[in-house]
Design a protein around this motif. Structure first.
Motif, PDB file in Angstrom:
ATOM      1  N   ILE A 107      16.335 -20.819 -63.197  1.00  0.00           N
ATOM      2  CA  ILE A 107      17.250 -20.074 -64.057  1.00  0.00           C
ATOM      3  C   ILE A 107      17.468 -18.674 -63.496  1.00  0.00           C
ATOM      4  CG2 ILE A 107      17.543 -19.070 -66.347  1.00  0.00           C
ATOM      5  CD1 ILE A 107      16.112 -21.459 -67.475  1.00  0.00           C
ATOM      6  N   ARG A 108      16.379 -18.041 -63.082  1.00  0.00           N
ATOM      7  CA  ARG A 108      16.510 -16.681 -62.581  1.00  0.00           C
ATOM      8  C   ARG A 108      17.380 -16.645 -61.331  1.00  0.00           C
ATOM      9  NH1 ARG A 108      11.158 -14.998 -61.858  1.00  0.00           N
ATOM     10  NH2 ARG A 108      11.247 -15.264 -59.621  1.00  0.00           N
TER      11      ARG A 108
ATOM     12  N   TYR B  77       3.702 -15.509 -56.141  1.00  0.00           N
ATOM     13  CA  TYR B  77       3.166 -14.358 -56.858  1.00  0.00           C
ATOM     14  C   TYR B  77       3.776 -13.045 -56.374  1.00  0.00           C
ATOM     15  CZ  TYR B  77       0.007 -17.504 -59.048  1.00  0.00           C
ATOM     16  OH  TYR B  77      -0.508 -18.505 -59.796  1.00  0.00           O
TER      17      TYR B  77
ATOM     18  N   ALA C 134      21.056 -17.414 -61.962  1.00  0.00           N
ATOM     19  CA  ALA C 134      21.733 -16.271 -62.578  1.00  0.00           C
ATOM     20  C   ALA C 134      22.061 -15.221 -61.518  1.00  0.00           C
ATOM     21  CB  ALA C 134      20.853 -15.667 -63.667  1.00  0.00           C
TER      22      ALA C 134
ATOM     23  N   ASN D 262      11.752 -21.466 -64.787  1.00  0.00           N
ATOM     24  CA  ASN D 262      11.990 -20.022 -64.745  1.00  0.00           C
ATOM     25  C   ASN D 262      12.666 -19.605 -63.464  1.00  0.00           C
ATOM     26  OD1 ASN D 262      11.116 -19.100 -67.107  1.00  0.00           O
ATOM     27  ND2 ASN D 262       9.070 -18.505 -66.442  1.00  0.00           N
TER      28      ASN D 262
END
Ligand SMILES: Nc1ncnc2c1ncn2[C@@H]1O[C@H](COP(=O)(O)OP(=O)(O)OP(=O)(O)O)[C@@H](O)[C@H]1O
Ligand code: SF4
Ligand SMILES: [Mg+2]
Lengths: 326, 613
Positions: A8-9, A326, A12, A5
């Motif tokens: 990819i984030r 977090y 991008a 995650n």
């Protein structure tokens, strides 16, 4: 799962950043005064030839059209060709406007690929030198706040930061190279040529590392868990090595990321003084020659490097301190 | 000495060098037998923590042992080398402090740090062995799914769980003595009660002696066999617990006992007025909810948003001239509700009306006018006053903000209010620095009062004050109420305070009002199991009507994110049954103004027995 995650984030986001940087540079280059075609073709070239070349190269199209065409190429790994430089050898003088076959011009990608390793090598070596000094000085200073190691760190940082890099570069070149003959200084014919500029750069960045380390080590040593660890029966050595330093390394890591990005992007002055064939020198020449494609290419590559370094740093930081997830 | 484990004799500790250095502990002597629990009680600054630290030879300069011995198993701790002390501390004596949240390295898992400690004090223990022992102990202190918790980080633990982990950390080397300094202080009462129960069990199971330090007499009395009372560094009394409470010998002990609130017995300090009969509501809260959306952890921030439900379907009326209380433990939504009631934030759904008008329905001007008629009196007497403004300026500031009164009028108005709250006029030009805690609180009250509000919201206003100051402030508030007809809304975690002051009380748990009751009903015939749990855990020396063993299951409140369906209290409710897990009970009337939300009320006869006296 988190890693995927995260990657990819961040990638991008990185693509967006690179795109924006490219667009900004691209537009700026085209609105500032100065016609690159004139420079390419030479001052003597007649106006209709200039117009012809510009037309052929698409330089008279609206900027968004040019940009889309350019980015189309970038997506396929084609950063375009230099306006000025031939496929081999040094920059072409502007006088001979007859050399109009564009295929002979150097690929921007190749130009960057040829120089980037030198800059990378310089940046890594500078980083290593800086760390060799900053780690012991900074850590020791942080462990003894107010005592002489703390003051040593402070004085050393102040001294380093007050030395202008061009002055230091020239002095070191004179002393170590000209007078003593220990190290080569100008140009590049082997690894030894990296050492002097790396020292100059190391002196430039070390103060920041020292300061960051002193502050964060001292701060962590005041944390509750450090004093509690002593009553829990854990030895002092282990408290420092395994806990205080680990916690102090996160801010250091962030700083290293920033410094490293800066080293990759623009060690202009130092590379210029030592005539070191890295990205900095390439940038200076590209700007002087208004070599648009090359400037753009460098901007894209350095912003990509910036994005990648940031991702690596954040990934490393979350590995060290999982609260950051977090 | 023979059998004693710890023998402290004539211990004197001073701050700084020289014969005239102030004494922090004077001539303290006591012994602690194996398997004994010795309580140390005293007010703030009495020297309890210094004593606890002296016992593990952890006094740092400027603290200095002037004379005395601390003999542990026949050897004087105070004369040991650094190396010996280090091993002794970690191994033979465990220490648990009052700040569990900062006690471990935030970047390493809790389990690995306890293992690290065990390996440090018992070199040669294999990681596997150590891990097994830690997991077994995590189980023993009833941390759920201990092998998974082993691998979690400190920030993933709640305060109560972290305190359990620190107890494991102290226990892991099989110490003969545990020094526990104020370990329940930062915890909610219901969680603290569970920790106390745990300590008693651990003593029986592991044969550990405990030195238990606290500033709360009921807490100390709950666990200790014997109690030492410290006052200004002097041990004024030492007796077995029951004797100490039944027949205190020193004035200090008597004072400590007298100061304690009572929940059930008659209390002279009670300021309770009967709920007024035919009053109109001044504020009505109708089905108010407030959620916060948290960043999603999904891809690119898409995916389901996580919702924190801070306040859920809260519904009550506050009547003119009454004292209304809202109680609940940390995280129950008190602070969010305060922000909603003071119009700092609008609710997501529902309506709040004040004197018949929606507090958000009247535009900016309306909200402003509302803020004048409803004043918030803040919690912390130490940080809520700007240090560089004179007291007169601070009290007059609301007038400036609301653009009322000229400069001259302001001065006379401020002096008037100062007189009313009992602040001498000479303080007008002084800085807050010179004020006592009680006076600071009066400044806060004056500041609110100057706008002549109809409703004053007291957010933990009394909890930082000592008993005497609290009593004086309550007198003042009562006087103001009689003169101006002000309505008070108390928001607090302190159920004993509420008992003395509030005619009606709303009990909150996880964002919901689970019970709304008149004072007497709440304390003598509570309708909700959580109310009973709160009563069972409240600090008091009285014979309890409810025992925490009967009223509370181990565990802590679930997270307000991803709330379970059904009753929010089900995970800790000893009476939970199938239906509780499926269906969330609604507030239902129990007669009069009393309401509670529990399925048991459908068949009232199942209310648990009271402890027979
Ligand atoms: N490191 C220190 N340096 C100087 N004085 C100290 C130090 N630690 C404590 N004192 C003083 O010793 C006295 C006793 O402090 P101590 O912390 O033992 O109180 P306490 O009984 O634990 O209070 P509390 O209930 O607030 O925790 C106080 O007057 C305090 O100011
Ligand atoms: S509804 Fe069920 S779980 Fe909830 S408080 Fe009542 S009995 Fe307990
Ligand atoms: Mg203390």
């Amino acid at each position: 799962m988190f890693i995927v995650n995260f990657l990819i984030r961040r990638l991008a986001q990185g693509v967006v950043i690179i795109f924006l940087v490219s667009f900004l540079i691209f537009t700026l280059l085209r609105v500032i005064p100065g016609d690159p075609v004139r420079l390419m073709a030479g001052g003597m070239a007649p106006d209709h030839v200039i117009d012809q070349i510009a037309e052929d190269m698409g330089l008279r199209d609206p900027i968004p059209v040019q940009f889309v065409r350019y980015m189309g190429g970038v997506l396929q790994g084609d950063l375009g060709q230099s306006f000025i430089r031939p496929a081999s050898g040094a920059a072409v003088g502007g006088a001979s406007f007859d050399d109009n076959t564009r295929s002979e011009r150097a690929e921007v990608f190749d130009l960057i690929a040829d120089t980037a390793p030198f800059t990378l090598q310089l940046a890594l070596l500078a980083m290593a030198f800086a760390l060799i000094v900053a780690l012991p000085v900074g850590i020791y200073g942080g462990l003894r706040p107010g005592k002489w190691p703390d003051r040593l760190a402070l004085y050393m940082g102040s001294l380093f930061i007050s030395l202008p890099n061009f002055w230091l570069g020239i002095v070191l070149a004179l002393v170590l190279s000209v007078n003593l003959g220990w190290l080569p200084a100008i140009g590049y014919q082997g690894f030894a040529y990296t050492i002097l500029p790396a020292i100059v750069l190391a002196v430039e960045i070390a103060p920041f590392l020292i300061r960051s380390l002193t502050v964060s080590v001292a701060q962590n040593m005041r944390e509750n868990y450090i004093s509690v660890a002593a009553i829990r029966g854990i030895g002092h050595r282990r408290i420092v090595m395994a806990h205080a330093l680990k916690n102090a390394s996160v801010p250091l890591l962030n700083l290293l990321g920033v410094q490293f990005s800066m080293l990759l992007g623009g060690v202009l002055v130092v590379e210029f003084i030592f005539d070191y064939p890295g990205l900095g020198l390439l940038t200076i020449n590209a700007v002087l020659q208004r070599d648009f494609p090359l400037i753009q290419g460098i901007a894209i590559v350095t912003s990509a490097a910036f994005v990648v370094i940031n991702i690596i740093v954040d990934l490393a930081a979350t590995t060290i301190d999982p609260r950051l997830e977090y | 000495m023979g059998t004693s484990l710890l023998d402290v004799s004539n211990l004197t500790v001073a701050v700084g060098e020289g014969a005239s250095a102030p004494r922090v502990l004077t001539d303290i002597s006591f012994t602690l037998e194996p398997r004994g629990i010795l309580g140390v009680i005293g007010g703030s600054g009495a020297g309890k923590s210094v004593l606890a630290k002296a016992i593990i030879n952890w006094l740092e300069s400027p603290l200095r042992v002037v004379s005395g011995k601390v003999i542990f198993e026949g050897r004087d701790i105070l004369t040991m080398s650094d190396r010996e002390t280090r091993l002794l501390r970690g191994k033979a004596i465990g220490y648990v402090g009052g700040n569990p949240s900062g006690a471990l390295d935030p970047t390493m898992t809790v389990g690995s740090q306890i293992v690290e400690k065990l390996q440090a004090v018992e070199p040669g223990t294999s990681y596997r062995k150590a891990q097994e022992r830690v997991v077994a102990l995590l189980d023993a202190v009833r941390i759920p799914s201990s092998d998974q918790r082993f691998n979690e980080y400190p920030f993933q633990y709640s305060g109560g769980m972290m305190q359990r982990a620190m107890i494991v950390d102290a226990l892991v080397s099989n110490p003969r003595l545990i020094v526990a300094d104020s370990i329940t202080q930062p915890l909610d009462v219901t969680v603290g009660a569970q920790i106390l129960k745990l300590l008693r069990e651990l003593r029986d199971e592991f044969d550990t002696s405990i030195l238990f330090v606290s500033n709360s007499l009921p807490t100390v009395a709950d666990v200790s066999d014997r109690i030492i009372v410290l006052d200004c560094g002097i041990a004024v009394e030492q007796q077995p617990t029951a004797d100490l409470i039944a027949s205190p010998r020193s004035a200090k002990t008597r004072q400590l006992i007298d100061e304690l609130p009572t929940l059930w017995a008659h209390d002279d300090r009670s300021r309770l007025k009967p709920a007024s009969e035919n009053a109109r509501p001044i504020m009505s809260v109708r089905d108010v909810s407030r959620n916060y959306a948290l960043a999603s952890r999904g891809l690119l921030n898409f995916g389901p948003k996580r919702i924190l439900q801070a306040v859920r379907h809260v519904d009550f009326d506050i009547y003119e001239g009454e004292n209304f209380g809202i109680v609940g433990e940390s995280g129950c939504g008190k602070s969010t509700l305060t922000r909603l009631l003071t119009a700092l934030e609008p609710p997501d759904t529902g309506q709040i009306t004040f004197e018949g008008k929606d507090i958000f329905g009247r535009g900016k001007e309306g909200t402003r006018a509302f803020r004048r008629r409803m004043q918030l009196v803040l919690q912390d007497p130490y940080n809520s006053l700007p240090p560089r403004n004179s007291i007169g300026t601070i009290i007059g500031e609301p007038l400036v903000i609301h653009g009322i009164a000229s400069r001259n009028e302001r001065r006379s108005r401020v002096l008037e209010v100062m007189a009313e709250v009992g602040l001498p006029a000479s303080l007008y030009e002084e800085l807050p620095m010179v004020l006592t805690a009680g006076q600071r609180q009066r400044v806060n009250v004056a500041r609110a009062l100057i706008l002549e509000p109809r409703l004053m919201l007291m957010d933990e206003t009394l909890s930082a004050l000592g008993q005497t100051e609290q009593g004086q402030l309550l007198d003042l508030l009562e006087k103001l109420q009689a003169q101006h007809g002000v309505t008070y809304l108390y928001i607090s975690h302190d159920i004993a305070m509420v008992r003395r002051v509030c005619a009606r009380v709303a009990v909150m748990y996880l964002g919901e009002v689970v019970e709304l009751a008149e004072n007497k009903t709440l304390f003598f015939n509570p309708g909700h199991p959580y109310s009973r749990a709160l009563l069972s855990a409240a600090p008091t020396l009285e014979t309890r009507r409810y025992r925490s063993e009967d009223c509370l299951l181990d565990g802590e409140p679930p997270s307000p994110i991803d709330l379970p369906s059904g009753c929010a209290f089900a995970s800790r409710c000893p009476q939970a049954f199938d239906r509780c897990l499926i269906e969330n009970p609604r507030l239902q009337s129990r007669g009069g103004l009393n309401r509670a939300a529990c399925h048991l009320l459908d068949s009232e006869n199942t209310v648990p027995k009271e402890v027979s006296a």
